[in-house]
Every structure is written in C-alpha cells, then in structure tokens.
Design an enzyme around this catalytic site. Structure first.
Site, PDB file in Angstrom:
ATOM      1  CE1 TYR A 109      -4.713 -10.300   0.100  1.00 51.78           C
ATOM      2  CE2 TYR A 109      -3.691 -12.238  -0.642  1.00 51.78           C
ATOM      3  CZ  TYR A 109      -4.451 -11.205  -0.990  1.00 51.78           C
ATOM      4  OH  TYR A 109      -4.880 -10.938  -2.135  1.00 51.78           O
ATOM      5  CE  LYS A 181      -3.188  -9.399  -3.236  1.00 52.51           C
ATOM      6  NZ  LYS A 181      -2.931  -9.982  -4.612  1.00 52.51           N
ATOM      7  CD  GLU A 252      -5.562  -7.576  -5.507  1.00 56.80           C
ATOM      8  OE1 GLU A 252      -4.386  -7.371  -5.940  1.00 56.80           O
ATOM      9  OE2 GLU A 252      -5.985  -8.561  -5.110  1.00 56.80           O
ATOM     10  CG  ASP A 253      -9.393  -9.387  -5.782  1.00 54.68           C
ATOM     11  OD1 ASP A 253      -8.617 -10.160  -6.387  1.00 54.68           O
ATOM     12  OD2 ASP A 253      -9.411  -9.323  -4.363  1.00 54.68           O
ATOM     13  CG  ASP A 276      -6.755 -10.637  -9.467  1.00 54.19           C
ATOM     14  OD1 ASP A 276      -6.337 -11.167  -8.254  1.00 54.19           O
ATOM     15  OD2 ASP A 276      -6.913  -9.438  -9.575  1.00 54.19           O
ATOM     16  CG  ASN A 425      -6.249 -19.659  -2.975  1.00 54.07           C
ATOM     17  OD1 ASN A 425      -5.539 -20.808  -2.797  1.00 54.07           O
ATOM     18  ND2 ASN A 425      -5.465 -18.766  -3.526  1.00 54.07           N
TER      19      ASN A 425
END
Ligand code: NAD
Length: 570
Positions: A109, A181, A252-253, A276, A425
């Site tokens: 990850y 994930k 996701e994303d 998220d 990040n």
C-alpha cells in the site's frame, strides 16, 4: 464460476474441499502450497513429480521468501516480487504480510503502491481482478459470471482510477489500489481472499502521459463522463446485485464530484461506503478522541480547524461535528466548533461556495464575526488561528509545508498542548513535519501524520509518531458490514468504528506520543472495529440483531487465517 468451500472446525483447523487435481491444483494460488505439500497430499491430489522431493514447512518457506525480499533494496522490486508471490501462493503471501505488517504495508500500500500504479503497464505480469470497460455495456453480469473464478464474492473494492492517492488520474493502473486494499482486508481482518474482488472501472483516462504512452495497457480514450458514465455504473451495480447478492462495495479513489454522486446514487441499492470520505473521517475522529484522552477532555471541548475542503475534509468535518453532537452539543454549536478552510480561505456563508457540498461546511457569517473573522479578506489560516485559537489543526489540503512556524507558534500561544494532524500524503505533501512541529511547540504538541515519520528526540525524550492510516478502519468496517449483514453504513456505524479505534491505543502508546496503535496491531484493530460496527448497526436497526455477548464469537468465526488448510478430496 465455482464456489470455493472452506470452513473452520471448532478446534480452529481450516478445511477446504478440493476438486482440482495435478497441474490445475498446483496452478491455483489459493490452493497451492508449493514445497509444503505433504507426501500424502502429493499422492492423493495428483501432484507427484511436479515438485522437488524435499518437503518444507510454511515457516521455512517464509524464511526463504523473506530473505529474498530483504536482498532487494528497491521498494518497487519488492512490490513486483510480492505480487508474483500473491499470484503463486496466496496463503504464503498473506502469512508474510500479516506477520510483517510494519515492513510490507508500505510496499503493498502507500507509498510504494503509488509507484506501482504509475508504472502499471511496465511491471504488468498477469491480470488480477476485473476490468470493466464501456465495451462491456449491456453484458456486465455475463462478464462477471465468465471472468470471476469464485462465486462466493462478498467484498469488492471498486475504483474508476481518477483520483489515486495524491497522484490523480492513473487509468487502468488504479487496479493496484483495489488489489492493495483487499490485501489489507485479508491480512488484517481475515476476509478470505476468495470472497474478495478488485475492480477497475476503466472508462478511459484524461492523463495525457498515459494517452501518449505506447506501453499503456488501459483503454486509450478520453474518460467517459456524464450520462453514459452513470449508465455504465447503474448497470454495474445491478450486475453486482444479481451475481453477488449481499456483497459490499468500497468505492475507492473517485474524483470528489463523482465520489459524492456515486455514494448517494447507490446508497439504497447496494451496501457501500467511500473510504476517502468516510474512512478518513473515522480516522480523524479517532485521532482527535485519542488526543482528548491524553488531555483529559472531550471532543466537544475542542475548537477545530480542518485545512483542505476536499473529499477527506468533508468526511472529517461531518464526523467531527457528529461526535460533538454525541457529546451533548447542539448541531448549531457543533458547527461553530469546526471551521473549514479551502484554497480561498475560511468557508463562510456570506460568500458563494465554489461547490455545492461546501455549503454544509461553511460557518454562518455571524459565527465568523463573533470570532473576529467578519472581514472576508482576512480569513487565511494565519488569521483564523489568531482569532479562533484552535485546539486541533487537521491538514487535508495535499499542500506541503502550509503549517508554517509562525502559524504553529501562534496556535501554541493559546493552547497548552496543541493537537496537530498533518494528514496529507505522500510524505512531501505533509502540511508540516513532526520534528518541526515538536520544536516550534517546545515538545508540547500531540502529532499524528498521514505518511510514516521517524521518531523525534525532544527535551530528552523520544516521541513516536503514529500514522493515521485508513487501514485502521476500513478492514474492520468491511468485516463488520459482512458479519452484521449491514444494509447502510450510517453516521452511527462510522462513529462506533472511530470510538473503537480511539479506545485501542494503550497507555504505553499514548505515553510515547502516539494517538494511533502501532501498525502491527492492525488485526486487533480490525476485530475491535468490526465488533463495534456490528453492535451499532444492530442497535440502529440497519443490521442483523446479534446478542451483544455473541458478537466477538461471530466475528471470529467469519475470519480466515493464512495458514495452509487441510484438503478434503471431492
Ligand atoms: P481533494 O483534492 O478532494 O481535496 C483537497 C482540498 O484541499 C481541495 O478541496 C482544496 O480546496 C484544498 N486546498 C488546496 N490547496 C489549498 C491551500 N493552499 N490551502 C487550503 N486548502 C487548499 O483531496 P482529498 O482526497 O481530500 O485528499 C487531500 C489530502 O489528504 C491528500 O494529500 C491525501 O493524501 C490526504 N489523505 C490522507 C488520509 C490519511 O492520512 N488517512 C486519508 C485521505 C486523504
């Protein structure tokens, strides 16, 4: 499609019914034990002659693989080796990962998965997971039935690849995020890999680098948008319900606008959540609660600034305000206790918001005026800190070094122990680095970060920097949803997840400056979060009624451990 039948006996032994024989069995990563196949298994399942003579234990195999990985200094090389191991022998891969989470989580990850995503087309060895493209329209259910190996899928991580980590549109490469994930789900929460399915909705890419890259393996066309995009997703969700009824989808994303649209569009059609937005919200609430534990106060006593009003900032603000209401504040007061800043400054309702969802985040103009922030031209972070005197400062802007020395020193003038969470990040995007924050506050601040940081020496003591990693929440949340047959991930369910995590940090961890447990405690966190989630959903009537005393046993029963199972020939 076959159903992979596995079960756990009362004494803990795991049993799998095995219909495959010979090379087909050896080629199935969920059944392959490599050199650990016993003489009896080799004879009984047609494996004789396929392997060298000496039998090894799983521990010996782990040692060998671990040594081989240590000999590769480059993280991306490690990633490629680990992916190959996962494609060869999943039990060995997951044992290695589960027993060495501190070492390998940053490989499977963040941060290394980011490099793997960028280089996806160059490091591609064999497909894992499922790619759905616009060409499948009208027959997505058929594609699922044909391409998916096992019929007992219960958990899907689905991305459309547009907002990967902090690196944007990565086209088909986003698959690595779904795979990563789900690896954490299996390693930390013990969800059997046969029950998981990574999906990349490859609707094209607007990334010119990929569109112009000869090696790019994804769909080489601009992204599908608007009506055709949602028509494809509508069919996809219907197909999931048809082929894998009762499955949970983790979105996701997705880019922020699509993330919000997808979350609300399918809320009543399929159990789903967006990590998220919602997972990050639970993490930030847990970190703030842990800090409040250290300070001997409550979340409702805090004045909080969320710096960055995107997907993460939205989820964090919603959940912090809800936690304050749970502590006894009215929704109006809770709103005034959490201020949100975007690239144009503090969000206040005397100015039009650039996006619809920001309206709920904005303060009433009167609140801003009450804090001395009535002048719309004086609402930058420094001004807000000076007037509002926050006790907690959370960074989700994606912009490095924005928590400057003067801002942090100003905050520390008004608060004995400022709580500062630079969550952005990757590492270079952190709003400040822990060593600076501790130096500017004479070691008084409580810090947790999004990316990993080394311990800091300050005033003769060592402060350990804990990571507010979403991996502390989503595995347990997913496990809880499956065990509790939860229909909807409600604010109450998320709050229960955050509370469970906040209570997990030990006194020893808190004493060394940590707000989150050490990474190797992820499996413990997953269990605690799952149990809390099941109980909260049952109490709210959105999940199965399970007597409180039975929840730990039911959660334990649903989990798999990556030890080689015994085979029963069928
Ligand atoms: P996003 O693009 O949706 O939101 C970023 C927001 O920051 C934007 O809305 C923008 O208004 C704001 N912003 C940009 N420049 C700014 C500036 N100079 N001042 C103030 N605000 C500014 O992205 P996101 O998904 O919300 O993620 C944001 C960051 O949070 C990323 O770096 C991501 O890696 C990080 N994140 C961390 C965790 C975690 O540690 N657990 C979880 C999720 C996201």
């Amino acid at each position: 499609m076959q159903f992979l039948r596995f079960r756990r006996e009362a004494d803990g032994r795991q049993i799998v019914d095995v219909a495959l024989r010979g090379p087909a069995l050896y080629a199935e990563p969920l059944l392959n034990k490599g050199s650990a196949f016993t003489t009896e298994e080799r004879a009984k399942f047609g494996l004789e002659g396929l392997l060298p003579a000496t039998q090894k234990t799983m521990e010996q195999q782990l040692d060998r693989v671990h040594q081989m990985l240590r000999a590769r200094p480059d993280p991306l090389d490690k990633y490629v080796e680990l992916a190959a191991l996962q494609d060869r022998n999943e039990h060995l891969f997951f044992r290695l990962l589960r027993d060495n989470l501190e070492e390998f989580l940053p490989i499977v990850y963040t941060p290394t998965v980011g490099a793997a995503t960028r280089h996806y087309s160059n490091i591609f060895r064999r497909g894992r997971g499922l790619f759905i493209t616009p060409a499948h329209k009208g027959r997505i259910a058929k594609v699922l039935r044909q391409a998916v190996k096992f019929s007992n899928v219960r958990l899907l991580v689905v991305t459309d690849n547009e907002a990967i980590l902090g690196i944007g549109d990565q086209g088909a490469g986003g698959m690595t995020i779904s795979i990563g994930k789900l690896s954490i789900y299996s390693a930390a929460a013990g969800i059997h890999p046969a029950q998981t399915l990574p999906i990349s909705l490859d609707v094209g890419t607007d990334n010119p680098v990929l569109l112009n890259d000869e090696a790019y393996l994804g769909l080489r066309q601009p992204r599908l948008r608007g009506k055709p995009y949602f028509e494809l997703l509508d069919e996809f969700v219907d197909a999931i319900n048809e082929v894998f009824p009762g499955a949970l989808i983790q979105w996701e994303d997705f880019r922020k606008d699509n993330a919000l649209a997808v979350l609300s569009r399918y809320a009543d059609r399929v159990a789903s959540f967006n990590d998220d937005i919602q997972g990050t919200g639970a993490i930030a609430v847990a970190g703030t609660m842990s800090a409040a534990r250290v300070l001997g106060s409550r979340i409702a006593d805090q004045r909080i600034i969320v710096f960055g009003a995107g997907a993460a900032g939205l989820g964090i603000t919603q959940q912090l305000r809800a936690a304050m209401v749970a502590d006894g504040l009215t929704p109006e007061v809770a709103r005034q206790r959490v201020g949100v800043i975007d690239s144009r400054g503090l969000l206040v309702d005397d100015k039009p918001q650039s996006e619809e969802y920001k309206k709920e985040l904005a303060w009433p103009a009167q609140t801003a005026a009450d804090y001395g922030l009535g002048d719309p031209t004086q609402r930058d972070l420094a001004s807000v800190v000076r007037h509002f005197k926050p006790t907690v400062l959370i960074g989700t802007s994606g912009i490095g070094q924005t928590f400057t020395e003067s801002i942090v020193r100003e905050m520390a003038k008004h608060v004995a122990r400022p709580v500062i969470l630079p969550l952005s990040n990757p590492t270079e995007n952190a709003e400040a680095v822990p060593a600076d924050l501790l130096a500017w506050t004479e070691g008084r601040c409580l810090v947790a970060t999004g990316s990993p940081f080394d311990p800091v020496q300050v005033g003769g003591r060592t402060v350990t920097i804990s990571q507010g990693n979403n991996a502390f929440v989503f595995p347990g949340l997913g496990l809880g949803v499956l065990v509790g047959e939860i229909k909807r991930v409600t604010p109450g369910v998320l709050a229960a997840a955050a509370r469970a995590l906040a209570n997990l940090a030990t006194q020893e961890e808190l004493d060394t400056g940590m707000l989150f447990p050490r990474i190797h405690r992820l499996p413990e966190a997953a269990r605690a979060v799952a149990e809390a989630v099941v109980a909260a959903a049952a109490a709210e009537g959105v999940g199965r009624m399970i007597p409180e005393a039975d929840i730990p046993e039911q959660v334990a029963q649903a989990t798999w451990t990556p030890d080689y199972p015994e085979f029963v020939a069928v």
